[in-house]
Design an enzyme around this catalytic site. Sequence first.
Site, short mmCIF file in Angstrom:
data_model
loop_
_atom_site.label_atom_id
_atom_site.label_comp_id
_atom_site.label_asym_id
_atom_site.label_seq_id
_atom_site.Cartn_x
_atom_site.Cartn_y
_atom_site.Cartn_z
N VAL A 170 36.04 -19.98 42.36
CA VAL A 170 35.32 -20.99 43.15
C VAL A 170 35.03 -20.37 44.50
CG1 VAL A 170 35.37 -23.30 44.13
CG2 VAL A 170 36.58 -22.85 41.99
N GLU A 233 30.54 -15.02 34.73
CA GLU A 233 30.17 -16.43 34.57
C GLU A 233 28.91 -16.52 33.71
OE1 GLU A 233 29.87 -18.71 38.13
OE2 GLU A 233 32.01 -18.61 38.54
ZN LIG Z 1 27.55 -21.66 39.38
#
Ligand SMILES: [Zn+2]
Length: 263
Positions: A170, A233
């Site tokens: 994050v 990701e």
């Molecule tokens: Zn993202």
Amino acid sequence: MYQRRTAVRRRKSRLPSYAFVLAVVSFMLAFAFPPEQPDEPSARTLPVRSLSAAACSVPPPVSQGAEPSIPSSDGEDGWMLTLVNPWNPLPEDYACTLTRLSSGHSVDERCYPDLQAMMDACRAAGLKPVICSSYRSREKQEELFQNKVNRLIAQGYSQERAKAEAAKSVALPGTSEHQLGLAVDIVDLSNQNLDSTQETTAVQQWLMAHSWEYGFILRYPNDKSDLTGIIYEPWHYRYVGKDAAAEIYRQGLCLEEYLEQTA
Ligand SMILES: [Zn+2]
């Protein structure tokens, strides 16, 4: 915390094997313009884009002369190539004009038409893409980051270690591309988990093959975490414009490498 990373500058030989005359000229030029350092890590840091609160609404400067073959962050389309990563935060007052999607998500209005076209094409291929994250305010990013830190502390991490670990998945407030309004997380309706299983879904397979056609890149590839500062990701897509996206896709780069190449 993070240290500034260095990027390897790649050198390519463009010497045509058949052109003896050019070889002679190149030989002479080599003396006039000595080559830069060979393939060693550069001491240069990644370029930092200067931004202002009105960055999104300032009209682009008039281009000078011929169009560059490779778009750079200094050109009229520089807003598309704004670098945001752990070493290049956005200013606290960054703002842009948003377009609200029917799903309730918002993106920078300038990337909306291409995003819509990409989603339409993906659906036309018989797939079911779902946007699960888009523009985030700084406050929202702070909330997400703190939630992650709290979960890690609950698992036994110290405060300091929790923050360092949280930052891998994050982004620290101010360093998330979602605050730019140019990034979207897209998942497959059949698998909405934000983990590595996402890459095997039909939606991701389609996006990985076609997103560049609409100006989007898979921003955090599996083998570029050291440069991007973010783990793999296979759901996070970043708008960089069609020309840059095509080059990044063709050469297998991440945005940091592309900007270093075009600096
Ligand atoms: Zn993202």
